[in-house]
Design an enzyme around this catalytic site. Structure first.
Site, PDB file in Angstrom:
ATOM      1  N   HIS A 267     -20.453  33.664  34.442  1.00  0.00           N
ATOM      2  CA  HIS A 267     -21.790  33.302  34.942  1.00  0.00           C
ATOM      3  C   HIS A 267     -22.818  33.767  33.906  1.00  0.00           C
ATOM      4  O   HIS A 267     -22.775  33.334  32.759  1.00  0.00           O
ATOM      5  CB  HIS A 267     -21.950  33.943  36.325  1.00  0.00           C
ATOM      6  CG  HIS A 267     -23.134  33.499  37.127  1.00  0.00           C
ATOM      7  ND1 HIS A 267     -23.916  32.435  36.788  1.00  0.00           N
ATOM      8  CD2 HIS A 267     -23.680  33.996  38.280  1.00  0.00           C
ATOM      9  CE1 HIS A 267     -24.885  32.278  37.676  1.00  0.00           C
ATOM     10  NE2 HIS A 267     -24.770  33.218  38.588  1.00  0.00           N
ATOM     11  N   HIS A 306     -19.135  23.487  33.119  1.00  0.00           N
ATOM     12  CA  HIS A 306     -19.992  23.878  34.241  1.00  0.00           C
ATOM     13  C   HIS A 306     -19.419  23.299  35.518  1.00  0.00           C
ATOM     14  O   HIS A 306     -18.859  22.199  35.499  1.00  0.00           O
ATOM     15  CB  HIS A 306     -21.417  23.352  34.034  1.00  0.00           C
ATOM     16  CG  HIS A 306     -22.420  24.058  34.875  1.00  0.00           C
ATOM     17  ND1 HIS A 306     -22.683  23.676  36.174  1.00  0.00           N
ATOM     18  CD2 HIS A 306     -23.189  25.139  34.624  1.00  0.00           C
ATOM     19  CE1 HIS A 306     -23.592  24.485  36.668  1.00  0.00           C
ATOM     20  NE2 HIS A 306     -23.917  25.392  35.757  1.00  0.00           N
ATOM     21  N   ASP A 362     -25.866  28.582  28.218  1.00  0.00           N
ATOM     22  CA  ASP A 362     -25.571  29.834  27.513  1.00  0.00           C
ATOM     23  C   ASP A 362     -25.072  29.624  26.090  1.00  0.00           C
ATOM     24  O   ASP A 362     -24.923  30.592  25.347  1.00  0.00           O
ATOM     25  CB  ASP A 362     -24.528  30.633  28.305  1.00  0.00           C
ATOM     26  CG  ASP A 362     -25.122  31.192  29.576  1.00  0.00           C
ATOM     27  OD1 ASP A 362     -26.286  31.612  29.528  1.00  0.00           O
ATOM     28  OD2 ASP A 362     -24.432  31.190  30.615  1.00  0.00           O
TER      29      ASP A 362
HETATM   30  N1  CMC Z   1     -13.011  26.304  27.852  1.00  0.00           N
HETATM   31  C1  CMC Z   1     -11.797  25.729  27.982  1.00  0.00           C
HETATM   32  N2  CMC Z   1     -11.367  25.111  29.073  1.00  0.00           N
HETATM   33  C2  CMC Z   1     -12.211  25.064  30.113  1.00  0.00           C
HETATM   34  C3  CMC Z   1     -13.494  25.624  30.071  1.00  0.00           C
HETATM   35  C4  CMC Z   1     -13.893  26.256  28.881  1.00  0.00           C
HETATM   36  N3  CMC Z   1     -15.096  26.801  28.766  1.00  0.00           N
HETATM   37  N4  CMC Z   1     -14.107  25.420  31.244  1.00  0.00           N
HETATM   38  C5  CMC Z   1     -13.241  24.762  32.011  1.00  0.00           C
HETATM   39  N5  CMC Z   1     -12.101  24.535  31.319  1.00  0.00           N
HETATM   40  C6  CMC Z   1     -10.927  23.780  31.776  1.00  0.00           C
HETATM   41  C7  CMC Z   1     -10.097  24.612  32.724  1.00  0.00           C
HETATM   42  O1  CMC Z   1      -9.105  25.332  32.021  1.00  0.00           O
HETATM   43  C8  CMC Z   1      -9.525  23.544  33.616  1.00  0.00           C
HETATM   44  O2  CMC Z   1      -8.476  22.913  32.916  1.00  0.00           O
HETATM   45  P1  CMC Z   1      -7.169  22.413  33.724  1.00  0.00           P
HETATM   46  O3  CMC Z   1      -7.673  21.333  34.634  1.00  0.00           O
HETATM   47  O4  CMC Z   1      -6.230  21.963  32.681  1.00  0.00           O
HETATM   48  O5  CMC Z   1      -6.685  23.618  34.493  1.00  0.00           O
HETATM   49  C9  CMC Z   1     -10.653  22.535  33.734  1.00  0.00           C
HETATM   50  O6  CMC Z   1     -11.402  22.697  32.531  1.00  0.00           O
HETATM   51  C10 CMC Z   1     -11.539  22.744  34.937  1.00  0.00           C
HETATM   52  O7  CMC Z   1     -12.022  24.083  34.888  1.00  0.00           O
HETATM   53  P2  CMC Z   1     -12.369  24.969  36.149  1.00  0.00           P
HETATM   54  O8  CMC Z   1     -12.160  26.394  35.810  1.00  0.00           O
HETATM   55  O9  CMC Z   1     -11.658  24.413  37.342  1.00  0.00           O
HETATM   56  O10 CMC Z   1     -13.890  24.642  36.309  1.00  0.00           O
HETATM   57  P3  CMC Z   1     -14.884  25.471  37.183  1.00  0.00           P
HETATM   58  O11 CMC Z   1     -15.874  24.533  37.704  1.00  0.00           O
HETATM   59  O12 CMC Z   1     -14.161  26.316  38.185  1.00  0.00           O
HETATM   60  O13 CMC Z   1     -15.538  26.500  36.142  1.00  0.00           O
HETATM   61  C11 CMC Z   1     -16.983  27.461  34.579  1.00  0.00           C
HETATM   62  C12 CMC Z   1     -16.824  26.380  35.638  1.00  0.00           C
HETATM   63  C13 CMC Z   1     -18.436  27.478  34.114  1.00  0.00           C
HETATM   64  C14 CMC Z   1     -16.675  28.824  35.210  1.00  0.00           C
HETATM   65  C15 CMC Z   1     -16.020  27.184  33.413  1.00  0.00           C
HETATM   66  O14 CMC Z   1     -16.328  25.932  32.805  1.00  0.00           O
HETATM   67  C16 CMC Z   1     -16.039  28.285  32.371  1.00  0.00           C
HETATM   68  O15 CMC Z   1     -15.330  29.279  32.518  1.00  0.00           O
HETATM   69  N6  CMC Z   1     -16.879  28.157  31.282  1.00  0.00           N
HETATM   70  C17 CMC Z   1     -16.999  29.208  30.317  1.00  0.00           C
HETATM   71  C18 CMC Z   1     -17.947  30.278  30.834  1.00  0.00           C
HETATM   72  C19 CMC Z   1     -19.378  29.816  30.796  1.00  0.00           C
HETATM   73  O16 CMC Z   1     -19.851  29.292  29.810  1.00  0.00           O
HETATM   74  N7  CMC Z   1     -20.128  30.103  31.893  1.00  0.00           N
HETATM   75  C20 CMC Z   1     -21.539  29.789  31.985  1.00  0.00           C
HETATM   76  C21 CMC Z   1     -21.810  28.730  32.987  1.00  0.00           C
HETATM   77  S1  CMC Z   1     -23.477  28.107  32.850  1.00  0.00           S
HETATM   78  C22 CMC Z   1     -24.494  29.424  33.263  1.00  0.00           C
HETATM   79  C23 CMC Z   1     -24.451  29.746  34.712  1.00  0.00           C
HETATM   80  O17 CMC Z   1     -25.075  29.024  35.480  1.00  0.00           O
HETATM   81  O18 CMC Z   1     -23.814  30.745  35.071  1.00  0.00           O
END
Ligand code: CMC
Length: 525
Positions: A267, A306, A362
């Site tokens: 986050h 995201h 970010d």
């Molecule tokens: N790098 C590599 N793979 C990713 C990433 C990433 N940053 N984000 C998602 N994925 C992949 C994930 O491994 C999954 O793949 P698979 O379907 O093969 O298992 C797929 O994409 C879907 O990911 P998810 O974890 O189910 O997606 P989510 O909606 O639960 O997570 C997130 C959203 C923001 C937590 C995630 O994209 C992430 O960890 N990003 C990196 C951390 C980040 O930049 N966070 C800041 C978010 S914006 C500021 C805020 O509002 O907090």
């Protein structure tokens, strides 16, 4: 066509019609779907609330597929261009943009709450030597509730607003103080002549007693970053604020929960993690290897992806443009080259394209903060400062919503059925339950018989107890470990018999009537 959903329960063959409102069905309506009278009813299962609307809200609108973000209907691009953070803060809290006079009044109200409470410095003395700033901020925000006990009157509008203005006004001061205190620099109190972002820069970089003139481009860039971070509908920290607030906790404790939620690297901590990632990659030539690792599941490309945006985060686009303006003043951040190349490669790679992973807010914000000489671990704090307005707007909306109840989700229990308690010592190191005989050895119950005779029994089991790796200390260590002589044993037997008789006699005899007691004993013999 009716806005309803027809469901047939194949377990019973019954059909139900549920109303659809604003594209949602009420999860509570599912409870009608039962197999019988003793069935609780159907509940929806949605780990991480991925497809559950927690509330209705009139504050922030996001269309993730089209990359749209609006505060109270105003597009983020227009607010970023023409507005200021305090104007946006007013908008979030009150629903409308303030006329000039009201903005001036609101600015005065926030400025009047910039000072940290008396004695706050002593609180900072209590933290570890080089504390993580988000930990300090969480604790400091919670500590504010001790200085403002009246904030517990959450349904009193005046008390509520006072607490909201305090939080928005004082959080930059708490943040700057935390940073200066841990780096051993004297604190710089707030300067009422400076703007909201200018004052924060002064408290961070100025010297006590000396005037500080914030660099206008940096001051405007910081204000713009504050505008972009002010709210983002039902994200993890806003959910924390609403959930804790729904128990009618005071706003300071609710906001502390939100700060804590924001600190995680998935986050608000992501801006810090992006910088660490870019520094670790170190050079453009290492990017392909890094991408390969991410695709293999070894870590994430921080600042990408995201939950809601499945296209370019509109905030990231604006920040990318601002970065150039900032770097003209500060000099280019050497990590920018790596970030740009990383983005270029990722946006062409099928792994990221197919998952619709784009840069989020970010990805570039940390590069600006770093160019401004703000320490990396302070980046999430810079997210928390403006998000306070969003949290509070959402908190007040939640409190005043007649549909609000204490947040209390359900679960699907998959654990063991009823079973009887077994003390931990009755298990061996592998977690297997010990047989009865071994338990006795572990506790030394075979080694010395408890009671008055003190007789030692079972030489072998005593040895076994001594040799057992999990042995517990004997409970009867005061009892002689050697066999008693015959005469001693007889004395004990005699005493035991007397005790038994006394116990039998006592209920019928007043304790003070000693003569009568002795007579009774004699006749009993
Ligand atoms: N790098 C590599 N793979 C990713 C990433 C990433 N940053 N984000 C998602 N994925 C992949 C994930 O491994 C999954 O793949 P698979 O379907 O093969 O298992 C797929 O994409 C879907 O990911 P998810 O974890 O189910 O997606 P989510 O909606 O639960 O997570 C997130 C959203 C923001 C937590 C995630 O994209 C992430 O960890 N990003 C990196 C951390 C980040 O930049 N966070 C800041 C978010 S914006 C500021 C805020 O509002 O907090």
């Amino acid at each position: 066509m009716a806005d309803t959903l027809t469901i047939t329960d194949n377990r019973t063959g019954r059909t139900y019609e549920l109303p659809i409102t604003h594209g949602t069905v009420r999860a509570g309506d599912l409870r009608k779907i039962k197999t019988g009278d003793d069935d609780f009813g159907l509940i929806s299962y949605d780990p991480a609330l991925v497809n559950t609307a927690l509330c209705t809200s009139r504050i922030t609108y996001i269309d993730g597929a089209r990359g749209i973000l609006r505060y109270r209907g105003y597009p983020i691009e227009q607010l970023a261009e023409d507005s200021t953070y305090l104007e946006v803060s007013y908008l979030l809290l009150n629903g409308e943009l303030p006329p000039r006079a009201q903005l001036a009044e609101y600015t005065r109200a926030i400025d009047a709450h910039r000072a940290a409470p008396d004695g706050f410095e002593q609180l900072l003395d209590g933290f570890a030597k080089h504390p993580y700033p988000m930990g300090v901020l969480t604790a400091s925000v919670a500590a504010l509730s001790t200085y403002h006990p009246e904030s517990r009157q959450i349904f009193d509008e005046a008390a509520r607003r006072e607490a909201m203005y305090t939080l928005i006004g004082v959080v930059p001061t708490l943040a700057a103080y935390a940073e200066r205190h841990r780096s051993g620099r004297a604190l710089v109190p707030p300067d009422p002549s400076l703007s909201f972002p200018g004052n924060f820069l002064a408290m961070l970089f100025g010297e006590p007693g000396k005037p500080y003139n914030p660099q206008p481009v940096l001051e405007r860039a910081l204000d713009l970053l504050f505008v972009l971070h002010a709210d983002h509908e039902q994200n993890c920290s806003t959910f924390a604020m609403r959930a804790v607030g729904s128990s009618h906790a005071d706003p300071f404790n609710s906001a502390a929960a939100a700060v804590a939620a924001l600190s995680g690297p998935l986050h608000g901590g992501a801006n810090e993690a992006v910088l660490q990632m870019l520094a670790e990659i170190g050079s453009i030539s290492h990017i392909p290897e890094f991408i390969t690792r991410v695709k293999a599941g070894d870590g994430r490309l921080m600042g990408f992806g995201h939950r809601v945006y499945k296209s370019y985060d509109p905030r990231a686009k604006i920040i990318k443009r601002t970065a150039d303006e900032v770097f003209e003043i500060t000099g280019k951040n050497p990590l920018l080259e790596i970030a740009l190349e990383l983005e270029r490669i990722a946006l062409q790679d099928d792994y990221f394209v197919s998952r619709r992973l784009y840069p989020n807010v970010d990805f570039y914000s940390g590069l600006i903060y770093q160019a401004m000489r703000i320490p990396t671990d302070m980046f999430p704090v810079l997210f928390a400062i403006p998000r306070m307005s969003g949290w509070l707007a959402q908190w007040e909306e939640m409190l005043l919503d007649p549909e609000t109840k204490i947040a209390r989700p359900r679960q699907v229990y998959l654990g063991p059925d009823r079973r009887d308690y077994v003390p931990p010592l009755h298990h061996d190191r592998a977690g297997k339950e010990r047989p009865e005989a071994e338990r006795a050895i572990v506790h030394g119950l075979h080694a010395v018989r408890p009671g008055a005779d003190g007789q030692r029994v079972g030489r072998d089991s005593r040895r076994e107890h001594a040799a057992h790796p999990d042995r517990r200390p004997l409970r009867h260590e005061a009892v002689p470990a050697v066999p008693l002589r015959r005469s001693q044993r007889r004395r004990f037997e005699h005493r035991d018999a007397a005790r038994t008789r006394t116990r039998a006699a006592t209920p019928q005899v007043a304790v003070h009537d000693r003569a009568r007691l002795l007579r009774r004993r004699r006749s009993a013999r």
